[in-house]
Motif scaffolding. Structure first.
Motif, PDB file in Angstrom:
ATOM      1  N   LEU A 132       1.314  -1.350  -0.195  1.00  0.00           N
ATOM      2  CA  LEU A 132       0.245  -0.087  -0.146  1.00  0.00           C
ATOM      3  C   LEU A 132       1.202   1.270  -0.161  1.00  0.00           C
ATOM      4  CD1 LEU A 132      -2.973  -1.286   2.474  1.00  0.00           C
ATOM      5  CD2 LEU A 132      -2.941  -0.884   0.149  1.00  0.00           C
ATOM      6  N   ALA A 133       1.633   0.990   0.537  1.00  0.00           N
ATOM      7  CA  ALA A 133       2.982   2.565   0.804  1.00  0.00           C
ATOM      8  C   ALA A 133       4.042   2.582  -0.543  1.00  0.00           C
ATOM      9  CB  ALA A 133       3.568   2.215   1.846  1.00  0.00           C
ATOM     10  N   GLY A 134       4.614   1.529  -0.915  1.00  0.00           N
ATOM     11  CA  GLY A 134       5.359   1.451  -1.595  1.00  0.00           C
ATOM     12  C   GLY A 134       5.040   1.071  -3.215  1.00  0.00           C
ATOM     13  N   CYS A 135       3.791   0.513  -3.382  1.00  0.00           N
ATOM     14  CA  CYS A 135       4.009  -0.272  -4.874  1.00  0.00           C
ATOM     15  C   CYS A 135       2.727   0.673  -5.050  1.00  0.00           C
ATOM     16  CB  CYS A 135       2.935  -1.510  -4.322  1.00  0.00           C
ATOM     17  SG  CYS A 135       3.591  -2.168  -6.053  1.00  0.00           S
ATOM     18  N   LEU A 136       1.052  -0.231  -5.083  1.00  0.00           N
ATOM     19  CA  LEU A 136       0.508   0.344  -5.439  1.00  0.00           C
ATOM     20  C   LEU A 136       0.207   1.705  -5.491  1.00  0.00           C
ATOM     21  CD1 LEU A 136      -2.185  -1.290  -3.476  1.00  0.00           C
ATOM     22  CD2 LEU A 136      -1.849  -2.094  -6.164  1.00  0.00           C
ATOM     23  N   PRO A 137       0.590   3.047  -4.987  1.00  0.00           N
ATOM     24  CA  PRO A 137       0.136   4.175  -5.652  1.00  0.00           C
ATOM     25  C   PRO A 137       1.105   4.711  -6.989  1.00  0.00           C
ATOM     26  CG  PRO A 137       0.404   4.494  -3.160  1.00  0.00           C
ATOM     27  CD  PRO A 137       1.357   3.455  -3.898  1.00  0.00           C
ATOM     28  N   PHE A 138       2.415   3.732  -6.919  1.00  0.00           N
ATOM     29  CA  PHE A 138       2.994   4.185  -8.349  1.00  0.00           C
ATOM     30  C   PHE A 138       3.133   3.037  -9.534  1.00  0.00           C
ATOM     31  CE2 PHE A 138       4.905   4.662  -3.720  1.00  0.00           C
ATOM     32  CZ  PHE A 138       5.170   6.536  -4.144  1.00  0.00           C
ATOM     33  N   ILE A 139       1.673   2.505  -8.745  1.00  0.00           N
ATOM     34  CA  ILE A 139       1.478   1.791 -11.318  1.00  0.00           C
ATOM     35  C   ILE A 139       1.700   2.683 -12.229  1.00  0.00           C
ATOM     36  CG2 ILE A 139       0.283   0.015 -11.475  1.00  0.00           C
ATOM     37  CD1 ILE A 139       0.678  -1.583  -8.591  1.00  0.00           C
ATOM     38  N   ILE A 140       0.508   2.956 -11.999  1.00  0.00           N
ATOM     39  CA  ILE A 140      -0.291   3.693 -12.869  1.00  0.00           C
ATOM     40  C   ILE A 140       0.888   4.861 -13.100  1.00  0.00           C
ATOM     41  CG2 ILE A 140      -1.558   5.329 -13.862  1.00  0.00           C
ATOM     42  CD1 ILE A 140      -3.392   2.741 -13.292  1.00  0.00           C
ATOM     43  N   PRO A 141       1.272   5.826 -12.824  1.00  0.00           N
ATOM     44  CA  PRO A 141       2.127   7.510 -12.766  1.00  0.00           C
ATOM     45  C   PRO A 141       3.622   6.062 -13.216  1.00  0.00           C
ATOM     46  CG  PRO A 141       1.579   7.317 -10.316  1.00  0.00           C
ATOM     47  CD  PRO A 141       1.294   5.931 -10.932  1.00  0.00           C
ATOM     48  N   GLY A 142       3.790   5.202 -12.635  1.00  0.00           N
ATOM     49  CA  GLY A 142       5.387   3.992 -13.254  1.00  0.00           C
ATOM     50  C   GLY A 142       4.678   4.010 -14.863  1.00  0.00           C
ATOM     51  N   ILE A 143       4.252   3.081 -15.299  1.00  0.00           N
ATOM     52  CA  ILE A 143       3.697   2.878 -16.630  1.00  0.00           C
ATOM     53  C   ILE A 143       4.150   3.907 -17.632  1.00  0.00           C
ATOM     54  CG2 ILE A 143       1.699   2.069 -18.428  1.00  0.00           C
ATOM     55  CD1 ILE A 143       0.819  -0.053 -16.031  1.00  0.00           C
ATOM     56  N   ILE A 144       3.149   5.055 -16.628  1.00  0.00           N
ATOM     57  CA  ILE A 144       2.878   6.473 -17.599  1.00  0.00           C
ATOM     58  C   ILE A 144       4.546   7.188 -18.086  1.00  0.00           C
ATOM     59  CG2 ILE A 144       2.536   8.655 -18.016  1.00  0.00           C
ATOM     60  CD1 ILE A 144       0.163   7.940 -15.829  1.00  0.00           C
ATOM     61  N   LYS A 145       5.398   6.890 -16.637  1.00  0.00           N
ATOM     62  CA  LYS A 145       6.962   7.309 -16.968  1.00  0.00           C
ATOM     63  C   LYS A 145       7.622   6.586 -17.912  1.00  0.00           C
ATOM     64  CE  LYS A 145       6.897   7.764 -12.400  1.00  0.00           C
ATOM     65  NZ  LYS A 145       7.562   8.503 -11.373  1.00  0.00           N
ATOM     66  N   ALA A 146       6.761   5.728 -17.596  1.00  0.00           N
ATOM     67  CA  ALA A 146       7.804   3.649 -18.633  1.00  0.00           C
ATOM     68  C   ALA A 146       7.455   5.030 -19.813  1.00  0.00           C
ATOM     69  CB  ALA A 146       7.540   2.776 -17.937  1.00  0.00           C
ATOM     70  N   CYS A 147       6.429   4.714 -20.500  1.00  0.00           N
ATOM     71  CA  CYS A 147       6.039   4.889 -21.723  1.00  0.00           C
ATOM     72  C   CYS A 147       6.471   6.068 -22.144  1.00  0.00           C
ATOM     73  CB  CYS A 147       4.384   4.759 -22.069  1.00  0.00           C
ATOM     74  SG  CYS A 147       3.575   3.088 -21.468  1.00  0.00           S
ATOM     75  N   ALA A 148       6.426   6.665 -21.404  1.00  0.00           N
ATOM     76  CA  ALA A 148       7.531   8.473 -21.878  1.00  0.00           C
ATOM     77  C   ALA A 148       9.122   8.013 -22.098  1.00  0.00           C
ATOM     78  CB  ALA A 148       7.257   9.599 -21.093  1.00  0.00           C
ATOM     79  N   ALA A 149       8.973   7.729 -21.154  1.00  0.00           N
ATOM     80  CA  ALA A 149      10.892   6.863 -21.344  1.00  0.00           C
ATOM     81  C   ALA A 149      11.235   6.582 -22.889  1.00  0.00           C
ATOM     82  CB  ALA A 149      10.799   6.826 -20.084  1.00  0.00           C
ATOM     83  N   GLY A 150      10.369   5.285 -22.589  1.00  0.00           N
ATOM     84  CA  GLY A 150      10.536   4.770 -23.886  1.00  0.00           C
ATOM     85  C   GLY A 150      10.055   5.411 -24.716  1.00  0.00           C
ATOM     86  N   TYR A 151       9.055   6.001 -25.524  1.00  0.00           N
ATOM     87  CA  TYR A 151       8.656   6.844 -26.435  1.00  0.00           C
ATOM     88  C   TYR A 151       9.829   8.073 -26.644  1.00  0.00           C
ATOM     89  CZ  TYR A 151       6.417  10.084 -29.596  1.00  0.00           C
ATOM     90  OH  TYR A 151       5.868  10.423 -30.440  1.00  0.00           O
ATOM     91  N   LEU A 152      10.040   8.467 -25.332  1.00  0.00           N
ATOM     92  CA  LEU A 152      10.904   9.679 -25.861  1.00  0.00           C
ATOM     93  C   LEU A 152      12.789   9.444 -26.381  1.00  0.00           C
ATOM     94  CD1 LEU A 152      11.254  12.615 -25.904  1.00  0.00           C
ATOM     95  CD2 LEU A 152      12.192  12.002 -23.532  1.00  0.00           C
ATOM     96  N   GLY A 153      12.550   8.153 -25.685  1.00  0.00           N
ATOM     97  CA  GLY A 153      14.057   7.622 -25.908  1.00  0.00           C
ATOM     98  C   GLY A 153      14.553   7.134 -27.220  1.00  0.00           C
ATOM     99  N   THR A 154      12.398   6.767 -28.022  1.00  0.00           N
ATOM    100  CA  THR A 154      13.193   6.225 -28.855  1.00  0.00           C
ATOM    101  C   THR A 154      13.211   7.216 -30.153  1.00  0.00           C
ATOM    102  OG1 THR A 154      12.085   4.377 -28.579  1.00  0.00           O
ATOM    103  CG2 THR A 154      12.103   4.188 -30.951  1.00  0.00           C
ATOM    104  N   LEU A 155      12.549   8.149 -30.445  1.00  0.00           N
ATOM    105  CA  LEU A 155      12.179   9.420 -30.979  1.00  0.00           C
ATOM    106  C   LEU A 155      13.844   9.937 -30.725  1.00  0.00           C
ATOM    107  CD1 LEU A 155      10.173  10.432 -32.485  1.00  0.00           C
ATOM    108  CD2 LEU A 155       9.701  12.505 -30.116  1.00  0.00           C
ATOM    109  N   ILE A 156      14.549   9.776 -29.510  1.00  0.00           N
ATOM    110  CA  ILE A 156      15.888  10.748 -29.680  1.00  0.00           C
ATOM    111  C   ILE A 156      16.378   9.847 -30.224  1.00  0.00           C
ATOM    112  CG2 ILE A 156      17.749  11.228 -28.163  1.00  0.00           C
ATOM    113  CD1 ILE A 156      15.313  12.922 -26.211  1.00  0.00           C
ATOM    114  N   SER A 157      16.931   8.073 -29.663  1.00  0.00           N
ATOM    115  CA  SER A 157      17.591   7.805 -30.456  1.00  0.00           C
ATOM    116  C   SER A 157      17.912   7.152 -31.896  1.00  0.00           C
ATOM    117  CB  SER A 157      17.352   6.164 -30.148  1.00  0.00           C
ATOM    118  OG  SER A 157      18.337   5.539 -30.645  1.00  0.00           O
TER     119      SER A 157
END
Length: 169
Positions: A132-157
């Motif tokens: 409840l403290a270390g995982c659940l609140p961060f799942i959705i933001p983590g997915i969003i950040k991961a997708c953004a990193a993958g997208y932007l990293g690919t675009l730059i690469s």
């Protein structure tokens, strides 16, 4: 240079109790997507060493042994394994948006896993409370950040010279 990028993006925080929501995971994902497993993991290691010796590079300008080995230190340690696994996955296939996003989501999940287990053990918490403290609140933001990193990293690469690109299959 990318250790500095991680350090700068780590300062963008939203307090969520003991564990803030930061752009650290995004920065780690972007770093590894652009640099690959070996150099990306090295950049993450340098970032952690900078914080360990006292430079205020961790979230909220924090630093030192107490942060790295404290209740939230598992997330920081998890960044190394995030980088290793994400980089390894990215180097297996041609770098494409979908694959980069999937690799970054898996890496972000590894960070959450390390952070949650570390939080549970260091805080002597029940598994439910650690989740409840270390995982659940961060799942959705983590997915969003991961997708953004993958997208932007690919675009730059894709704009880099071929010899500098990661993930050539």
């Amino acid at each position: 240079m990318f250790a500095a990028v991680i350090a700068i993006l780590s300062q963008f925080t939203i307090p969520l109790g003991a564990i803030p929501l930061t752009l650290q995971t995004f920065a780690v994902g972007l770093t590894v997507t652009l640099l690959g497993k070996k150099v990306g993991t090295l950049a993450v290691g340098i970032y952690l060493l900078l914080g360990l010796i006292g430079l205020p590079v961790f979230a909220g300008g924090s630093a030192g042994f107490a942060v790295l080995f404290g209740p939230t230190g598992g997330f920081l340690v998890g960044f190394v394994f995030n980088a290793l696994v994400t980089g390894w996955l990215l180097e297996r296939k041609l770098l494409q948006f979908a694959w980069a996003m999937i690799a970054n989501i898996i890496g972000a999940a590894i960070t959450l896993l390390f952070g949650t287990v570390w939080l549970k053990l260091s805080g002597n918490l029940a598994w439910q409370n650690a989740l409840l403290a270390g995982c659940l609140p961060f799942i959705i933001p983590g997915i969003i950040k991961a997708c953004a990193a993958g997208y932007l990293g690919t675009l730059i690469s894709k704009r880099l010279p071929k010899k500098l690109r990661v993930g050539q299959g």
